[in-house]
Scaffold this motif. Structure first.
Motif, PDB file in Angstrom:
ATOM      1  N   GLY A   1       0.845  -1.186   0.000  1.00  0.00           N
ATOM      2  CA  GLY A   1       0.000   0.000   0.000  1.00  0.00           C
ATOM      3  C   GLY A   1       0.879   1.233   0.000  1.00  0.00           C
ATOM      4  N   ILE A   2       0.381   2.305  -0.583  1.00  0.00           N
ATOM      5  CA  ILE A   2       1.113   3.567  -0.615  1.00  0.00           C
ATOM      6  C   ILE A   2       0.158   4.656  -0.182  1.00  0.00           C
ATOM      7  CG2 ILE A   2       2.364   5.225  -2.048  1.00  0.00           C
ATOM      8  CD1 ILE A   2       3.074   2.920  -3.928  1.00  0.00           C
ATOM      9  N   SER A   3       0.638   5.509   0.727  1.00  0.00           N
ATOM     10  CA  SER A   3      -0.194   6.625   1.172  1.00  0.00           C
ATOM     11  C   SER A   3       0.654   7.871   1.363  1.00  0.00           C
ATOM     12  CB  SER A   3      -0.914   6.281   2.479  1.00  0.00           C
ATOM     13  OG  SER A   3      -0.034   6.408   3.575  1.00  0.00           O
ATOM     14  N   THR A   4      -0.009   8.976   1.610  1.00  0.00           N
ATOM     15  CA  THR A   4       0.684  10.234   1.868  1.00  0.00           C
ATOM     16  C   THR A   4       1.121  10.350   3.323  1.00  0.00           C
ATOM     17  OG1 THR A   4      -1.421  11.355   2.270  1.00  0.00           O
ATOM     18  CG2 THR A   4      -0.524  11.463   0.024  1.00  0.00           C
ATOM     19  N   ASP A   5       0.730   9.388   4.151  1.00  0.00           N
ATOM     20  CA  ASP A   5       1.130   9.401   5.563  1.00  0.00           C
ATOM     21  C   ASP A   5       2.632   9.224   5.688  1.00  0.00           C
ATOM     22  OD1 ASP A   5      -1.547   9.550   6.302  1.00  0.00           O
ATOM     23  OD2 ASP A   5      -1.744   7.371   6.457  1.00  0.00           O
ATOM     24  N   ASP A   6       3.203   9.742   6.802  1.00  0.00           N
ATOM     25  CA  ASP A   6       4.637   9.527   6.998  1.00  0.00           C
ATOM     26  C   ASP A   6       4.891   8.073   7.394  1.00  0.00           C
ATOM     27  OD1 ASP A   6       4.488   9.146   9.818  1.00  0.00           O
ATOM     28  OD2 ASP A   6       4.683  11.285  10.177  1.00  0.00           O
ATOM     29  N   GLY A   7       6.141   7.667   7.356  1.00  0.00           N
ATOM     30  CA  GLY A   7       6.506   6.275   7.597  1.00  0.00           C
ATOM     31  C   GLY A   7       6.085   5.759   8.958  1.00  0.00           C
ATOM     32  N   ASP A   8       6.205   6.578  10.003  1.00  0.00           N
ATOM     33  CA  ASP A   8       5.819   6.134  11.343  1.00  0.00           C
ATOM     34  C   ASP A   8       4.326   5.833  11.410  1.00  0.00           C
ATOM     35  OD1 ASP A   8       8.405   6.337  12.310  1.00  0.00           O
ATOM     36  OD2 ASP A   8       8.119   8.370  13.080  1.00  0.00           O
ATOM     37  N   ASP A   9       3.496   6.682  10.795  1.00  0.00           N
ATOM     38  CA  ASP A   9       2.050   6.447  10.785  1.00  0.00           C
ATOM     39  C   ASP A   9       1.717   5.166  10.021  1.00  0.00           C
ATOM     40  OD1 ASP A   9       1.568   8.736  12.252  1.00  0.00           O
ATOM     41  OD2 ASP A   9       0.970   9.951  10.529  1.00  0.00           O
ATOM     42  N   GLY A  10       2.384   4.939   8.914  1.00  0.00           N
ATOM     43  CA  GLY A  10       2.155   3.735   8.124  1.00  0.00           C
ATOM     44  C   GLY A  10       2.533   2.470   8.884  1.00  0.00           C
ATOM     45  N   ARG A  11       3.673   2.518   9.568  1.00  0.00           N
ATOM     46  CA  ARG A  11       4.092   1.353  10.356  1.00  0.00           C
ATOM     47  C   ARG A  11       3.109   1.078  11.490  1.00  0.00           C
ATOM     48  NH1 ARG A  11       8.946   3.390   8.650  1.00  0.00           N
ATOM     49  NH2 ARG A  11       9.140   4.881  10.355  1.00  0.00           N
ATOM     50  N   ALA A  12       2.637   2.127  12.144  1.00  0.00           N
ATOM     51  CA  ALA A  12       1.668   1.961  13.239  1.00  0.00           C
ATOM     52  C   ALA A  12       0.356   1.372  12.706  1.00  0.00           C
ATOM     53  CB  ALA A  12       1.419   3.294  13.930  1.00  0.00           C
ATOM     54  N   LEU A  13      -0.091   1.861  11.551  1.00  0.00           N
ATOM     55  CA  LEU A  13      -1.323   1.342  10.955  1.00  0.00           C
ATOM     56  C   LEU A  13      -1.154  -0.125  10.574  1.00  0.00           C
ATOM     57  CD1 LEU A  13      -4.198   1.875   9.875  1.00  0.00           C
ATOM     58  CD2 LEU A  13      -3.140   2.521   7.707  1.00  0.00           C
ATOM     59  N   ARG A  14      -0.021  -0.459  10.002  1.00  0.00           N
ATOM     60  CA  ARG A  14       0.230  -1.853   9.607  1.00  0.00           C
ATOM     61  C   ARG A  14       0.194  -2.780  10.817  1.00  0.00           C
ATOM     62  NH1 ARG A  14       5.558  -4.749   7.208  1.00  0.00           N
ATOM     63  NH2 ARG A  14       4.499  -6.636   6.539  1.00  0.00           N
ATOM     64  N   ARG A  15       0.816  -2.354  11.917  1.00  0.00           N
ATOM     65  CA  ARG A  15       0.795  -3.171  13.142  1.00  0.00           C
ATOM     66  C   ARG A  15      -0.625  -3.271  13.697  1.00  0.00           C
ATOM     67  NH1 ARG A  15       5.625  -0.419  14.142  1.00  0.00           N
ATOM     68  NH2 ARG A  15       4.529   1.135  15.379  1.00  0.00           N
ATOM     69  N   ARG A  16      -1.324  -2.145  13.765  1.00  0.00           N
ATOM     70  CA  ARG A  16      -2.669  -2.136  14.346  1.00  0.00           C
ATOM     71  C   ARG A  16      -3.630  -3.026  13.570  1.00  0.00           C
ATOM     72  NH1 ARG A  16      -4.514   3.017  13.640  1.00  0.00           N
ATOM     73  NH2 ARG A  16      -6.262   2.458  12.360  1.00  0.00           N
ATOM     74  N   LEU A  17      -3.554  -2.984  12.239  1.00  0.00           N
ATOM     75  CA  LEU A  17      -4.442  -3.781  11.394  1.00  0.00           C
ATOM     76  C   LEU A  17      -3.888  -5.166  11.075  1.00  0.00           C
ATOM     77  CD1 LEU A  17      -5.633  -1.021   8.893  1.00  0.00           C
ATOM     78  CD2 LEU A  17      -6.805  -1.850  10.945  1.00  0.00           C
ATOM     79  N   GLU A  18      -2.660  -5.428  11.530  1.00  0.00           N
ATOM     80  CA  GLU A  18      -1.989  -6.703  11.267  1.00  0.00           C
ATOM     81  C   GLU A  18      -1.982  -7.025   9.774  1.00  0.00           C
ATOM     82  OE1 GLU A  18      -3.707  -9.705  13.806  1.00  0.00           O
ATOM     83  OE2 GLU A  18      -3.297  -8.544  15.610  1.00  0.00           O
ATOM     84  N   LEU A  19      -1.606  -6.034   8.982  1.00  0.00           N
ATOM     85  CA  LEU A  19      -1.587  -6.199   7.529  1.00  0.00           C
ATOM     86  C   LEU A  19      -0.416  -7.077   7.105  1.00  0.00           C
ATOM     87  CD1 LEU A  19      -2.346  -2.516   6.498  1.00  0.00           C
ATOM     88  CD2 LEU A  19      -3.943  -4.441   6.600  1.00  0.00           C
ATOM     89  N   PRO A  20      -0.652  -7.988   6.157  1.00  0.00           N
ATOM     90  CA  PRO A  20       0.416  -8.886   5.705  1.00  0.00           C
ATOM     91  C   PRO A  20       1.238  -8.315   4.551  1.00  0.00           C
ATOM     92  CG  PRO A  20      -1.654  -9.567   4.739  1.00  0.00           C
ATOM     93  CD  PRO A  20      -1.965  -8.389   5.641  1.00  0.00           C
ATOM     94  N   PHE A  21       1.148  -7.007   4.349  1.00  0.00           N
ATOM     95  CA  PHE A  21       1.896  -6.372   3.259  1.00  0.00           C
ATOM     96  C   PHE A  21       2.455  -5.045   3.744  1.00  0.00           C
ATOM     97  CE2 PHE A  21      -2.655  -5.507   2.782  1.00  0.00           C
ATOM     98  CZ  PHE A  21      -2.684  -4.118   2.805  1.00  0.00           C
ATOM     99  N   ALA A  22       3.437  -4.547   3.021  1.00  0.00           N
ATOM    100  CA  ALA A  22       4.103  -3.298   3.384  1.00  0.00           C
ATOM    101  C   ALA A  22       3.218  -2.094   3.073  1.00  0.00           C
ATOM    102  CB  ALA A  22       5.414  -3.172   2.611  1.00  0.00           C
ATOM    103  N   LEU A  23       3.339  -1.068   3.907  1.00  0.00           N
ATOM    104  CA  LEU A  23       2.723   0.227   3.628  1.00  0.00           C
ATOM    105  C   LEU A  23       3.861   1.214   3.406  1.00  0.00           C
ATOM    106  CD1 LEU A  23      -0.176   0.491   6.240  1.00  0.00           C
ATOM    107  CD2 LEU A  23      -0.332   0.046   3.795  1.00  0.00           C
ATOM    108  N   LEU A  24       3.921   1.779   2.225  1.00  0.00           N
ATOM    109  CA  LEU A  24       4.978   2.713   1.874  1.00  0.00           C
ATOM    110  C   LEU A  24       4.486   4.138   2.015  1.00  0.00           C
ATOM    111  CD1 LEU A  24       6.347   0.884  -1.276  1.00  0.00           C
ATOM    112  CD2 LEU A  24       7.041   0.610   1.108  1.00  0.00           C
ATOM    113  N   SER A  25       5.399   5.040   2.314  1.00  0.00           N
ATOM    114  CA  SER A  25       5.081   6.442   2.523  1.00  0.00           C
ATOM    115  C   SER A  25       5.461   7.267   1.297  1.00  0.00           C
ATOM    116  CB  SER A  25       5.850   6.947   3.749  1.00  0.00           C
ATOM    117  OG  SER A  25       5.615   8.309   3.952  1.00  0.00           O
ATOM    118  N   ASP A  26       4.523   8.090   0.836  1.00  0.00           N
ATOM    119  CA  ASP A  26       4.757   8.963  -0.323  1.00  0.00           C
ATOM    120  C   ASP A  26       4.229  10.369  -0.001  1.00  0.00           C
ATOM    121  OD1 ASP A  26       5.334   9.874  -2.898  1.00  0.00           O
ATOM    122  OD2 ASP A  26       3.547   8.970  -3.788  1.00  0.00           O
TER     123      ASP A  26
END
Length: 86
Positions: A2-27
């Motif tokens: 996934g790619i979003s405009t969120d910064d990397g820390d927010d993306g990592r926190a979201l990935r952990r919270r939702l237990e996503l099995p894929f990377a969230l990249l910051s753009d």
């Protein structure tokens, strides 16, 4: 991924919270988001979208949405992924 405009820390926190099995990249500069034509510049975010991209970098399929809740099902996405594999 996934790619979003969120910064990397927010993306990592979201990935952990939702237990996503894929990377969230910051753009945050919207470089990739602009390149794929899914920028909502007025809101400063990306339009919700799903892309299936072939190994050669070409887009096999895309789904653009008006809302975060409007997403294709995992089965639909996997069908397009299978079609994109030679």
């Amino acid at each position: 991924m996934g790619i979003s405009t969120d910064d990397g820390d927010d993306g990592r926190a979201l990935r952990r919270r939702l237990e996503l099995p894929f990377a969230l990249l910051s753009d945050p500069g919207r470089t990739v988001i602009d390149a794929y034509g899914v920028s909502d510049a007025d809101a400063g975010i990306a339009v919700p979208a799903v892309f299936v991209i072939r190994a050669d970098g070409t887009i096999h399929w895309r789904y653009l949405s008006g809302t975060k809740a409007d997403r294709p099902s995992p089965a639909d996405i996997l069908q397009h992924v299978r079609q994109a594999i030679p």
